[in-house]
Enzyme design. Structure first.
Site, PDB file in Angstrom:
ATOM      1  N   ASP A 133       0.422  -1.614   0.094  1.00 51.79           N
ATOM      2  CA  ASP A 133      -0.088   0.503   0.183  1.00 51.79           C
ATOM      3  C   ASP A 133       1.214   0.897   0.080  1.00 51.79           C
ATOM      4  O   ASP A 133       0.556   2.100   0.840  1.00 51.79           O
ATOM      5  CB  ASP A 133      -0.844  -0.341   2.022  1.00 51.79           C
ATOM      6  N   LYS A 135       2.416   4.689  -0.979  1.00 51.28           N
ATOM      7  CA  LYS A 135       1.753   5.499  -1.859  1.00 51.28           C
ATOM      8  C   LYS A 135       1.917   6.828  -1.757  1.00 51.28           C
ATOM      9  O   LYS A 135       2.408   7.041  -0.465  1.00 51.28           O
ATOM     10  CB  LYS A 135       0.117   5.681  -2.241  1.00 51.28           C
ATOM     11  N   ASN A 138       1.788   7.949   2.289  1.00 49.64           N
ATOM     12  CA  ASN A 138       2.225   7.433   3.284  1.00 49.64           C
ATOM     13  C   ASN A 138       3.366   7.613   3.235  1.00 49.64           C
ATOM     14  O   ASN A 138       4.449   6.866   4.504  1.00 49.64           O
ATOM     15  CB  ASN A 138       1.136   5.054   2.402  1.00 49.64           C
ATOM     16  N   ASP A 151       2.942   3.833   7.124  1.00 46.90           N
ATOM     17  CA  ASP A 151       1.564   2.934   7.058  1.00 46.90           C
ATOM     18  C   ASP A 151       1.467   1.241   7.872  1.00 46.90           C
ATOM     19  O   ASP A 151       2.190   1.091   8.541  1.00 46.90           O
ATOM     20  CB  ASP A 151       1.412   3.609   5.549  1.00 46.90           C
ATOM     21  N   THR A 168      -7.210   4.764  -4.247  1.00 46.80           N
ATOM     22  CA  THR A 168      -7.620   5.021  -5.493  1.00 46.80           C
ATOM     23  C   THR A 168      -7.096   3.827  -6.119  1.00 46.80           C
ATOM     24  O   THR A 168      -6.026   3.047  -5.802  1.00 46.80           O
ATOM     25  CB  THR A 168      -6.263   5.894  -5.963  1.00 46.80           C
TER      26      THR A 168
END
Ligand SMILES: CC[C@@H](NC(=O)c1cc2[nH]nc(NC(=O)c3ccc(N4CCN(C)CC4)cc3)c2s1)c1ccccc1
Length: 273
Positions: A133, A135, A138, A151, A168
């Site tokens: 995850d 992105k 984070n 994160d 997204t």
């Protein structure tokens, strides 16, 4: 320490941000005057979304990770309504705010951040942790401009229960949007997405609708705009990461040896403001 931490040990400052399940505040430990970030999650939210096991596992992972590019979790405590996590304070704030402010980053900054991420991910993969995850939201910066992955969405090696596709799709690799089994290589794909976004200011497969983004991802519909000017080496690295066949993506080690990284990344991992 004789007893665990409690809220009385901290003076809470301004809110720093909020996520799906909680809020983060800047805080100062009273005795040492040490500045930390305190993440607060309400137990009723944990019950409502049934994320006890996920939270417990993520905190175990986060406590076990110690790397210059991974935000530290120093400890945690709870009272009857809330769970508190004592996190490293990143003075520079969110990397994506810098990205949105500048539009796009220099090749030196982009390469330094990509190298930092590759180092942090190589460390995680050695400890059987796939992030899945990563992105810009984070990614934080410390006072020296050093990137910190912040994160709790870590997942252990095994393919954990599917996350609901909230937010997204832009950063998800084909095998994830196609709901296929995935492995460490998803993080390599995401590095390619981030490298592109650092240099051009937007992710490569952005589209009007989620359906179109999905189509562009699975097709690997990669195009490079003519502005801003980006070196051929940078495009080469992106092209060798955004490969549909996950086994053919450039390894983290190879990323760190790539000519564009060698030439542009600051070995200290810091970026001046
Ligand atoms: C990544 C999201 C995640 N965040 C954390 O865990 C977070 C952990 C953590 N540690 N330090 C932070 N620092 C900041 O958030 C920050 C933001 C702006 C700052 N500046 C504003 C502009 N100014 C010019 C300079 C100072 C400075 C620090 C954050 S966020 C989260 C997850 C769930 C719930 C809330 C937040």
């Amino acid at each position: 320490r004789r007893r665990g931490w409690s809220i009385a040990d901290f003076e809470i400052g301004k809110p720093l941000g909020r996520g799906k399940f909680g809020r983060v505040y800047v805080a100062r430990e009273v005795k040492s005057k040490y500045i930390v970030a305190l993440k607060v999650i309400f137990k009723e939210q944990i019950d409502k979304y049934n994320i006890h096991h996920q939270l417990k596992r993520e905190m175990e992972i986060q406590t076990s990770l110690s790397h210059p590019n991974i935000l530290r979790l120093y400890g945690w405590f709870h009272d009857d309504q809330r769970v508190f996590m004592i996190l490293e304070y990143a003075h520079g704030g969110e990397l994506f705010k810098e990205l949105r402010k500048c539009g796009y980053l220099s090749e030196q900054k982009a390469a330094t951040y990509v190298a930092s991420l590759a180092n942090a991910l190589a460390y995680c993969h050695e400890k059987d942790v796939i992030h899945r995850d990563i992105k810009p939201e984070n990614l934080l910066l410390d006072h020296e401009g050093r990137l910190k992955i912040a994160d709790f969405g870590w997942s252990v090696q095994s393919r954990s229960k599917r996350h609901t596709m909230c937010g997204t799709l832009d950063y998800l690799a084909p095998e994830m949007v196609e709901n296929k089994a995935h492995d460490y290589a998803v993080d390599n794909w995401t590095l390619g997405i981030l490298c592109y976004e650092f240099l051009y200011g937007a992710p490569p497969f952005e589209a009007e609708s989620q359906r179109d983004t999905f189509r562009r991802i699975v097709k690997v519909d990669l195009t490079f705009p003519s502005t801003p000017p980006v070196s051929a080496e940078a495009k080469n690295l992106i092209t060798r990461l955004l490969v549909k066949d996950s086994s053919k993506r450039l390894s983290l080690q190879k990323i760190l040896e790539h000519p564009w990284i060698i030439k542009n990344a600051n070995p200290m991992g810091t970026c001046d403001k």
